[in-house]
Write an enzyme that holds these catalytic residues in place. Sequence first.
Site, PDB file in Angstrom:
ATOM      1  N   ASN A   9      12.663  63.656  10.047  1.00 62.74           N
ATOM      2  CA  ASN A   9      11.917  62.565  10.680  1.00 62.74           C
ATOM      3  C   ASN A   9      10.434  62.957  10.678  1.00 62.74           C
ATOM      4  O   ASN A   9       9.989  63.726  11.517  1.00 62.74           O
ATOM      5  CB  ASN A   9      12.451  62.384  12.113  1.00 62.74           C
ATOM      6  CG  ASN A   9      11.785  61.230  12.844  1.00 62.74           C
ATOM      7  OD1 ASN A   9      10.942  60.530  12.276  1.00 62.74           O
ATOM      8  ND2 ASN A   9      12.153  61.046  14.096  1.00 62.74           N
ATOM      9  N   LYS A  11       7.875  61.157  11.247  1.00 60.93           N
ATOM     10  CA  LYS A  11       7.088  60.442  12.274  1.00 60.93           C
ATOM     11  C   LYS A  11       5.743  59.957  11.705  1.00 60.93           C
ATOM     12  O   LYS A  11       5.659  59.659  10.517  1.00 60.93           O
ATOM     13  CB  LYS A  11       6.906  61.327  13.508  1.00 60.93           C
ATOM     14  CG  LYS A  11       8.248  61.850  14.036  1.00 60.93           C
ATOM     15  CD  LYS A  11       8.155  62.494  15.375  1.00 60.93           C
ATOM     16  CE  LYS A  11       9.513  63.034  15.775  1.00 60.93           C
ATOM     17  NZ  LYS A  11       9.492  63.748  17.049  1.00 60.93           N
ATOM     18  N   HIS A  94      15.077  56.044  18.838  1.00 65.67           N
ATOM     19  CA  HIS A  94      14.509  57.378  18.995  1.00 65.67           C
ATOM     20  C   HIS A  94      13.832  57.466  20.362  1.00 65.67           C
ATOM     21  O   HIS A  94      13.289  56.462  20.851  1.00 65.67           O
ATOM     22  CB  HIS A  94      13.489  57.657  17.883  1.00 65.67           C
ATOM     23  CG  HIS A  94      12.996  59.072  17.894  1.00 65.67           C
ATOM     24  ND1 HIS A  94      11.952  59.475  18.690  1.00 65.67           N
ATOM     25  CD2 HIS A  94      13.425  60.175  17.241  1.00 65.67           C
ATOM     26  CE1 HIS A  94      11.756  60.776  18.508  1.00 65.67           C
ATOM     27  NE2 HIS A  94      12.638  61.225  17.635  1.00 65.67           N
ATOM     28  N   GLU A  96      11.097  58.487  21.303  1.00 68.15           N
ATOM     29  CA  GLU A  96       9.694  58.038  21.336  1.00 68.15           C
ATOM     30  C   GLU A  96       9.612  56.509  21.381  1.00 68.15           C
ATOM     31  O   GLU A  96       8.702  55.946  21.976  1.00 68.15           O
ATOM     32  CB  GLU A  96       8.929  58.649  20.150  1.00 68.15           C
ATOM     33  CG  GLU A  96       8.628  60.126  20.433  1.00 68.15           C
ATOM     34  CD  GLU A  96       8.576  61.032  19.214  1.00 68.15           C
ATOM     35  OE1 GLU A  96       8.384  60.537  18.099  1.00 68.15           O
ATOM     36  OE2 GLU A  96       8.755  62.254  19.398  1.00 68.15           O
ATOM     37  N   GLU A 166      19.822  63.831  20.987  1.00 67.00           N
ATOM     38  CA  GLU A 166      18.485  64.402  21.033  1.00 67.00           C
ATOM     39  C   GLU A 166      17.988  64.458  22.479  1.00 67.00           C
ATOM     40  O   GLU A 166      17.438  63.468  22.988  1.00 67.00           O
ATOM     41  CB  GLU A 166      17.520  63.543  20.223  1.00 67.00           C
ATOM     42  CG  GLU A 166      17.857  63.445  18.757  1.00 67.00           C
ATOM     43  CD  GLU A 166      16.602  63.268  17.911  1.00 67.00           C
ATOM     44  OE1 GLU A 166      16.352  64.120  17.049  1.00 67.00           O
ATOM     45  OE2 GLU A 166      15.855  62.307  18.138  1.00 67.00           O
ATOM     46  N   GLY A 172      10.023  68.160  20.120  1.00 67.52           N
ATOM     47  CA  GLY A 172       8.627  68.527  19.895  1.00 67.52           C
ATOM     48  C   GLY A 172       8.098  69.576  20.857  1.00 67.52           C
ATOM     49  O   GLY A 172       6.891  69.767  20.974  1.00 67.52           O
ATOM     50  N   SER A 212      13.658  70.174  18.446  1.00 67.38           N
ATOM     51  CA  SER A 212      13.191  71.507  18.073  1.00 67.38           C
ATOM     52  C   SER A 212      14.212  72.266  17.223  1.00 67.38           C
ATOM     53  O   SER A 212      14.329  73.489  17.324  1.00 67.38           O
ATOM     54  CB  SER A 212      12.801  72.313  19.316  1.00 67.38           C
ATOM     55  OG  SER A 212      11.714  71.680  19.984  1.00 67.38           O
TER      56      SER A 212
HETATM   57  P1  PGA Z   1      11.414  67.935  16.694  1.00 60.06           P
HETATM   58  O1  PGA Z   1      11.695  66.350  16.626  1.00 60.06           O
HETATM   59  O2  PGA Z   1      12.362  68.582  15.739  1.00 60.06           O
HETATM   60  O3  PGA Z   1       9.976  68.089  16.307  1.00 60.06           O
HETATM   61  O4  PGA Z   1      11.694  68.344  18.100  1.00 60.06           O
HETATM   62  C1  PGA Z   1      12.998  65.855  16.555  1.00 60.06           C
HETATM   63  C2  PGA Z   1      12.985  64.356  16.641  1.00 60.06           C
HETATM   64  O5  PGA Z   1      12.107  63.793  17.291  1.00 60.06           O
HETATM   65  O6  PGA Z   1      13.851  63.682  16.048  1.00 60.06           O
END
Ligand code: PGA
Length: 259
Positions: A9, A11, A94, A96, A166, A172, A212
């Site tokens: 992903n 983003k 997601h 976000e 998640e 993140g 992460s």
């Molecule tokens: P990350 O993001 O691996 O940077 O934590 C995962 C995600 O948002 O799907």
Amino acid sequence: MRRKLLVGNWKMHFTTHQASLLVHKLAEQVPVHRDVEVVLCPSFLALQSLSLQISHRQFKLGAEDCDWRDEGGYAGEVSATLLSGLVSYVIVGHSERRNVFREPHVDTRKKVQAVLRNGMKPILCVGETASERANGETRHVLHDQVVSGLANVTSEEIKDVVIAYEPVWAIGTGNSANPDDVEKAVKHIRKDVASLYGPEAEMGLRVLYGGSSSAENAVAYMSVKGIDGLLPGGASLHADQFAAMAAAMHSSAQEERGI
Ligand code: PGA
């Protein structure tokens, strides 16, 4: 055996030129394995050019979101209808989208349906926030998100749905979740799907972990019972990290087959 699934992903990172450079590196570093499906989710802008650049045997494309309406006067939106034919997967719900853009459950549900209606596979993201976790609400939150996200999905359509666990606090942050906790969460998710669609649907369901995830912890997560793949954000921006995660997935598939 369920096919392993690695979904990068990206983003809101990378211009189309930068995206193309990363794909160039990935093409060299990620071997094609029948037991691992590798999906790249760049920004909407890069989808068209990457679709011409990638080997479709090596990579599939995914979108990071979509609008649930097929078409109309919705400035700035990209519908599942517009994405069909270009991508195989669409990430839906997601954290976000849910937390930064305040996307309600009902929109996530409509997006899942729009993706299926337009012949693609939704990756439905679910996960608890730090405060929900601290209040012991994880089980309840996951149940709500799974049941609501899958409402109106038929027993035929569930075969095309992927669920990504998640935990919001792990995204993140570098604070990846403890594999034992992931195992518990995935067990609950699978139980909910089994009670909605029966044991066979649950057996066919692919569940990913995201938050992460990295080359360092990929092996640990792939050993968690019920996990079929990973959804990295940050780590997917680095060709060597992402390639190492794909390799971990292939090893895990081989191990499962006793090779
Ligand atoms: P990350 O993001 O691996 O940077 O934590 C995962 C995600 O948002 O799907």
